[in-house]
Design a protein around this motif. Structure first.
Motif, mmCIF file in Angstrom:
data_model
loop_
_atom_site.group_PDB
_atom_site.id
_atom_site.type_symbol
_atom_site.label_atom_id
_atom_site.label_comp_id
_atom_site.label_asym_id
_atom_site.label_seq_id
_atom_site.Cartn_x
_atom_site.Cartn_y
_atom_site.Cartn_z
ATOM 1 N N THR A 1 0.842 -1.193 0.000
ATOM 2 C CA THR A 1 0.000 0.000 0.000
ATOM 3 C C THR A 1 0.883 1.250 0.000
ATOM 4 O O THR A 1 1.886 1.316 0.695
ATOM 5 C CB THR A 1 -0.907 0.020 1.246
ATOM 6 O OG1 THR A 1 -1.623 -1.206 1.308
ATOM 7 C CG2 THR A 1 -1.875 1.170 1.199
ATOM 8 N N ILE B 1 -9.935 9.220 2.256
ATOM 9 C CA ILE B 1 -9.913 8.107 1.311
ATOM 10 C C ILE B 1 -10.995 8.362 0.267
ATOM 11 O O ILE B 1 -12.165 8.527 0.607
ATOM 12 C CB ILE B 1 -10.170 6.763 2.027
ATOM 13 C CG1 ILE B 1 -9.122 6.559 3.111
ATOM 14 C CG2 ILE B 1 -10.153 5.619 1.026
ATOM 15 C CD1 ILE B 1 -9.415 5.400 4.027
ATOM 16 N N PRO C 1 -13.618 7.538 -2.719
ATOM 17 C CA PRO C 1 -14.437 6.362 -3.031
ATOM 18 C C PRO C 1 -14.003 5.714 -4.346
ATOM 19 O O PRO C 1 -13.387 6.349 -5.193
ATOM 20 C CB PRO C 1 -15.847 6.936 -3.138
ATOM 21 C CG PRO C 1 -15.661 8.361 -3.473
ATOM 22 C CD PRO C 1 -14.370 8.774 -2.835
ATOM 23 N N ASN D 1 -10.051 4.298 -3.805
ATOM 24 C CA ASN D 1 -9.429 4.097 -2.486
ATOM 25 C C ASN D 1 -8.044 4.732 -2.357
ATOM 26 O O ASN D 1 -7.225 4.264 -1.581
ATOM 27 C CB ASN D 1 -9.362 2.611 -2.126
ATOM 28 C CG ASN D 1 -10.737 2.027 -1.911
ATOM 29 O OD1 ASN D 1 -11.614 2.698 -1.367
ATOM 30 N ND2 ASN D 1 -10.936 0.807 -2.351
ATOM 31 N N ARG E 1 -5.458 7.498 -1.010
ATOM 32 C CA ARG E 1 -5.411 8.220 0.270
ATOM 33 C C ARG E 1 -4.531 9.455 0.141
ATOM 34 O O ARG E 1 -3.484 9.430 -0.496
ATOM 35 C CB ARG E 1 -4.839 7.303 1.344
ATOM 36 C CG ARG E 1 -5.655 6.079 1.539
ATOM 37 C CD ARG E 1 -4.972 5.109 2.441
ATOM 38 N NE ARG E 1 -5.811 3.913 2.528
ATOM 39 C CZ ARG E 1 -5.520 2.872 3.243
ATOM 40 N NH1 ARG E 1 -4.398 2.836 3.919
ATOM 41 N NH2 ARG E 1 -6.343 1.853 3.274
ATOM 42 N N CYS F 1 -20.684 6.809 -0.911
ATOM 43 C CA CYS F 1 -19.519 6.600 -0.066
ATOM 44 C C CYS F 1 -19.879 6.833 1.384
ATOM 45 O O CYS F 1 -19.460 6.104 2.274
ATOM 46 C CB CYS F 1 -18.414 7.549 -0.483
ATOM 47 S SG CYS F 1 -16.929 7.358 0.452
ATOM 48 N N SER G 1 -19.607 4.003 4.340
ATOM 49 C CA SER G 1 -18.729 4.175 5.490
ATOM 50 C C SER G 1 -19.510 4.165 6.810
ATOM 51 O O SER G 1 -18.997 3.725 7.824
ATOM 52 C CB SER G 1 -17.939 5.467 5.373
ATOM 53 O OG SER G 1 -18.808 6.569 5.404
#
Length: 162
Positions: free
Chosen positions: A98, A117, A119, A122, A124, A155, A159
């Motif tokens: 990552t 983050i 949608p 993903n 960041r 999103c 979440s």
């Protein structure tokens, strides 16, 4: 009788020390040439500016729908839509594969950093970095995925459900 010689003239009295007419002609010529060059550069700049204005106007007239749509699509998110994007705190426990740095400021994430983050993709980013970006662009800075209000609402629902 003695012959008398005609008086001779000294060269200093009849010939001038400097020639003011020639130097003023040279100065006038330099000023005229400088003015012509300046006028040429101004005309060249004006021509370039008018050419650019005509191209933009022609594009707006021939492709109004596509041009306006492309400007609106990537014009940035509204603040109310941006707030719905999830925020988390970076803990540093993600896998080595990552990405652990912000693609906007190029700084590594530290433990406790607030990150946002996006949608679907993903990706960041630091909260401050991505918020500034999203006010003027409505796409992910890394993959250029367009975010719209529908993405943000879904999103938010995802979440809060998790």
């Amino acid at each position: 009788m003695a012959e008398s010689l005609p008086p001779t003239q000294s060269p200093g009295f009849n010939t001038p020390c400097h020639k003011p007419q020639e130097s003023s002609v040279d100065l006038n010529l330099i000023v005229i040439i400088a003015a012509i060059i300046c006028a040429f550069l101004c005309a060249l700049g004006l021509n370039s500016m008018l050419h650019c204005i005509l191209q933009c106007t022609l594009r707006a007239l021939t492709e109004p729908i596509g041009w306006v749509a492309s400007r609106i699509v990537n014009a940035g998110l509204k603040k109310k839509d941006m707030v719905t994007l999830p925020i988390s705190v970076y803990a540093g426990l993600s896998s080595p594969s990552t990405v652990s740095s912000c693609a906007i400021c190029l700084m590594d994430f530290s433990d406790g950093d607030r990150i946002r983050i996006l949608p679907e993709c993903n990706h960041r980013f630091h909260l401050d970095c991505i918020d500034k970006w999203l006010l003027s662009h409505s796409s992910c800075p890394t993959c250029r995925l367009h975010l719209n209000s529908n993405n943000c609402v879904s999103c938010l629902q995802i979440s809060t459900a998790i």
